[in-house]
Design a protein around this motif. Structure first.
Motif, PDB file in Angstrom:
ATOM      1  N   PHE A  95       0.808  -1.214   0.000  1.00 45.90           N
ATOM      2  CA  PHE A  95       0.000   0.000   0.000  1.00 45.90           C
ATOM      3  C   PHE A  95       0.851   1.278   0.000  1.00 45.90           C
ATOM      4  CE2 PHE A  95      -2.774  -3.288   1.611  1.00 45.90           C
ATOM      5  CZ  PHE A  95      -4.026  -2.985   1.082  1.00 45.90           C
ATOM      6  N   LEU A  96       2.116   1.174  -0.353  1.00 45.49           N
ATOM      7  CA  LEU A  96       3.048   2.309  -0.419  1.00 45.49           C
ATOM      8  C   LEU A  96       3.432   2.815   0.970  1.00 45.49           C
ATOM      9  CD1 LEU A  96       1.650   4.443  -3.404  1.00 45.49           C
ATOM     10  CD2 LEU A  96       3.270   2.547  -3.456  1.00 45.49           C
ATOM     11  N   HIS A  97       4.380   3.721   0.985  1.00 46.30           N
ATOM     12  CA  HIS A  97       4.887   4.324   2.225  1.00 46.30           C
ATOM     13  C   HIS A  97       5.352   3.249   3.213  1.00 46.30           C
ATOM     14  CE1 HIS A  97       3.632   8.314   0.960  1.00 46.30           C
ATOM     15  NE2 HIS A  97       2.438   7.839   0.673  1.00 46.30           N
ATOM     16  N   ASN A  98       5.946   2.191   2.672  1.00 45.12           N
ATOM     17  CA  ASN A  98       6.433   1.071   3.482  1.00 45.12           C
ATOM     18  C   ASN A  98       5.314   0.437   4.295  1.00 45.12           C
ATOM     19  OD1 ASN A  98       8.411  -0.712   4.245  1.00 45.12           O
ATOM     20  ND2 ASN A  98       9.259   0.580   5.869  1.00 45.12           N
ATOM     21  N   ALA A  99       4.098   0.539   3.782  1.00 42.56           N
ATOM     22  CA  ALA A  99       2.940  -0.107   4.413  1.00 42.56           C
ATOM     23  C   ALA A  99       2.620  -1.357   3.618  1.00 42.56           C
ATOM     24  CB  ALA A  99       1.745   0.836   4.447  1.00 42.56           C
ATOM     25  N   VAL A 100       3.389  -2.414   3.863  1.00 44.66           N
ATOM     26  CA  VAL A 100       3.200  -3.664   3.142  1.00 44.66           C
ATOM     27  C   VAL A 100       2.281  -4.562   3.960  1.00 44.66           C
ATOM     28  CG1 VAL A 100       4.332  -5.626   2.052  1.00 44.66           C
ATOM     29  CG2 VAL A 100       5.506  -3.432   2.183  1.00 44.66           C
ATOM     30  N   GLY A 101       1.158  -4.943   3.370  1.00 38.56           N
ATOM     31  CA  GLY A 101       0.184  -5.733   4.099  1.00 38.56           C
ATOM     32  C   GLY A 101      -0.841  -4.841   4.778  1.00 38.56           C
TER      33      GLY A 101
END
Length: 774
Positions: free
Chosen positions: A180-186
């Motif tokens: 989900f971008l911005h190091n928001a994985v998962g």
């Protein structure tokens, strides 16, 4: 007629060949003859890299450790909100529950409307399972032809995934995998980054926003393209209405809502308890110490790490324990859950206390004192040449300097670069400031900020409840709890008095309060000064001496005791550094960390037993299995009688001595002991607090010893450090949810030690006496 029959045969032949070709192609794909077909083991565990979570004692998420750009934290299907699942199905695959990986109707629609009529907004034919196959196993390609060739492979993988997993597991895998971008994985990281929530707590409009990003997270980035993302969110809500998950009224109502974010990009340097999280990261991933890996001046660090490797199960845990497959644990990819001893409420109170006292009171006062001084922020006691030497040393510790030296730049060339203004971001208590400043001036600027550290341990378990290693981790990463050591001043005196109690002294013993003349090991005279003129020439008790932090009383005790015995006792209290057996020890010359001091003071609340700090209670694997647990470690330092006598005197410090402002300024009524500490030239201010169930310590000072207040009034520990403790303990006692730490808690002290200076009689046998008697 014959021609028609031949034509029909040819058409059927071509069709049969196509079918045969398709069957053979899919068979070849399934067997891995064409393209990549993941092995069964990988299909059974398609996502094998998860971030490790750090969790507080009260169940709050503190942070995570992950590989760069892969901050994925695993969640189960039960932890997803129903609205999230419904939004995904309605938008991406409305027939998800009825197909077996490939949606024939959706595929046919895509072929007709997108392939024939070239309508790009007609929707794709990929199911959620196919999208999962793409996320898991399809590399990024640069053109349509290559993407077209990937499709059949994804179809085969999708069918295999459908055979291996339930529908709920497929949705869960998809949401755990998506970036989900911005190091928001998962989805867990995404919910935390964009809305500061758990996935189970997402509202319908928030769920729709995140699911809307699945179409194209860069294009529908809510941080950069809010209005566009809001439009996409409303499309998702309409799809939910069409699928029967929302009523028309609900859909209309939700679509009118603004797009509201609580965005916070994941960063190991920010968030609660960053100093503790970094300490745990370094500790857990430590390797077996080798002397060649330490600088020449790090002999003490090498010695301590070597002992920790053998005796501390937490130190190097990842490199001392193996998984079932025989490999060592990886902190960044194994999805561990590290349960710390930190209480998120107490951690917040400690951080607030540091900010309130240093940021709002002490730092502005320090700036006013140093204003318009050419030598600022350094003391007037040093010359400009000495200040320049300190700044030069700091310059040589920077990455910029080391990079330039490695590239062959001369010292003069580097200094010229450091003198030239550049754009940079600098620290302030109100938030980071973008400015133009030379690197040299930025070094001086940041040195002007006073540093602080605070640690609170449960008095009986050693569990760290609050850990503040500095004032701001992104800018000042040196941890004064476990890494930094500074002179402790008068906070060492309770350790000296403890030796005296072990040697048969009593708090009631008297001495003539005059200057004490001692000799050091070389026979040179040593006569410590006293900061207070009170009761000069009078007979005073030892208890009064600790109350008022009299250097003369401490020197008197040192003259009666062995310096060697004192050093051995200091090591028993947990001070690990090398300590020379000299008479000046009585005034607190050793360099000690905050962590060591707080652990040492647990002796006084623990009836003579020292409790080592505990930062982690247990570690779980990704499946919730406990794979490590950590217990309290205690060691006997004092007899119970000596500990009770010391507790009596420490309570006197707060009730009648240098710590009394806790009573009249912070209105703390609780039973409490404490000790202030101030070092030479007011370079360091300390305060140690002891309550029945909590032992805390605070240090405040400059980055360099020559950065300090020029007067005792502002530079003493009672003014620099004690207020942080006062603010913290106020907040703790005001929180009724902290049931283990109450203002009504009492010390469990036998009546004969409640006041050793009052003979035990029939009249006072059942009365707890407060106050000191001389």
């Amino acid at each position: 007629m014959k021609t028609i029959r031949v034509l029909i045969i040819i058409i059927w032949g071509i069709f049969a060949c196509c079918v045969l070709f398709a069957v053979m192609a899919f068979w070849a794909i399934n067997k891995g003859k064409i393209g990549y077909m993941p092995p069964v083991e990988q299909l059974e565990n398609p996502i094998d890299k998860f971030a490790t979570q750090v969790i507080s004692a009260d169940g709050k998420f503190l942070g995570s450790y992950a590989l760069s750009m892969d901050n994925r934290v695993y969640v189960t299907y039960d932890q997803l909100s129903p609205g999230l699942v419904n939004a995904l199905i309605a938008t991406e695959d409305v027939r998800f529950t009825t197909h077996s990986g490939i949606d024939g109707l959706g595929l046919l629609r895509a072929i007709i409307f997108r392939g024939i009529f070239l309508r790009k907004n007609a929707g794709g034919g990929s199911t959620i399972t196919q999208q999962l196959a793409k996320l898991l196993y399809s590399p990024r390609v640069d053109n349509v032809r290559e993407r077209f060739l990937q499709k059949p492979i994804e179809w085969v993988i999708a069918v295999q995934l459908e055979r291996s997993y339930t529908k709920e597991e497929i949705i869960n895998l998809y949401l755990n995998k998506f970036d989900f971008l911005h190091n928001a994985v998962g989805i867990k990281s995404a919910a935390q980054v964009y809305f500061a929530k758990e996935p189970s707590s997402l509202t319908l409009e928030e769920s729709a926003t995140l699911i809307g990003m699945c179409k194209n997270p860069s294009y529908y980035n809510p941080v950069r393209h809010a209005e566009r993302t809001r439009g996409r969110r409303n499309v998702v809500l309409y799809q939910m209405y069409k699928a029967g998950f929302l009523t028309s009224a609900e859909c209309d109502s939700l679509q009118t809502l603004p797009l509201t974010l609580r965005f916070s990009a994941p960063d190991h340097k920010i968030g609660p308890a960053p100093y503790l999280r970094e300490y745990l990261r370094r500790t857990l991933t430590a390797t077996r110490p080798q002397r060649s890996h330490y600088a020449s001046w790090q002999e003490q660090r090498f010695r301590e790490d070597s002992i920790a490797w053998e005796t501390d199960p937490l130190f190097g845990w990842c490199n001392k324990n193996v998984k079932p497959d025989g490999r060592f644990y990886n902190l960044y990819t194994d999805g561990l859950r590290i349960y710390t001893t930190i209480d998120s409420r107490m951690q917040r109170y400690a951080e607030e206390a540091v900010r309130e006292h240093i940021g709002k009171t002490l730092q502005p006062t320090f700036f006013r004192e140093k204003k318009n001084r050419a030598n600022a922020p350094f003391s007037n006691a040093i010359t400009s040449a000495q200040a320049d030497s300190i700044l030069t040393h700091a310059m040589r510790q920077t990455d910029r300097y080391r990079t330039m030296r490695k590239a062959g730049s001369t010292e003069d060339e580097i200094r010229n670069v450091f003198r030239n203004p550049v754009e940079m971001r600098v620290y302030s208590w109100e938030g980071a400031i973008d400015t133009i400043m030379s690197p040299w001036d930025s070094i001086r600027y940041h040195k002007a900020f006073l540093r602080a550290a605070f640690l609170a341990l449960d008095a009986h378990t050693g569990h760290a409840k609050a850990y503040v290693g500095g004032i701001d981790y992104p800018f000042f990463q040196y941890d004064m709890i476990t890494d930094g050591r500074r002179q402790v001043g008068s906070t060492i005196k309770p350790f000296l008095y403890s030796l005296a109690m072990l040697e048969g002294f009593s708090p009631c013993d008297r001495m003539l309060h005059v200057a004490q003349h001692l000799k050091d090991d070389l026979g040179r005279p040593y006569t410590p000064a006293n900061s207070s003129p009170e009761r000069v020439g009078e007979m005073v008790t030892l208890a009064w001496g600790l109350q008022q932090s009299s250097n003369w009383v401490s020197a008197y005790l040192m003259s009666k005791l062995s310096t060697g015995s004192f050093v051995r006792l200091l090591h028993s209290f947990g001070l690990r550094n090398h300590i020379d057996p000299v008479v000046s020890l009585a005034l607190g010359t050793p360099d000690v960390s905050v962590g060591e001091m707080v652990s040492g003071y647990t002796v006084f609340a623990g009836t003579g037993l020292r409790t080592a700090p505990v930062y982690v209670t247990r570690i779980e694997d990704g499946n919730g299995n406990i794979i490590a647990s950590f217990r309290t470690q205690k060691s006997e330092v004092l007899s119970e009688e000596a500990a009770f006598k010391m507790l009596y005197m420490l309570r006197g410090v707060v009730d009648h001595g240098t710590g009394i402002r806790l009573r009249f300024r912070y209105n703390i009524k609780a039973e409490m002991g404490g000790k202030t500490g101030t070092t030479q030239n007011h370079s360091d201010g300390w305060f140690m607090g002891v309550t029945p169930n909590l032992v805390s310590g605070c240090w405040v000072g400059g980055e360099d010893r020559s950065i300090h207040f020029d007067g005792l009034a502002m530079g003493q520990g009672a003014n620099m450090a004690l207020p942080i403790y006062g603010l913290f303990i106020q907040k703790v006692y005001a929180d009724s949810t902290l049931v283990n730490y109450n203002e009504t808690d009492t010390f469990d002290v036998p009546i004969q030690y409640s006041d050793p200076c009052v003979p035990l009689t029939e009249e006072n046998n059942h009365t707890y006496l407060d106050g000191l008697f001389y």
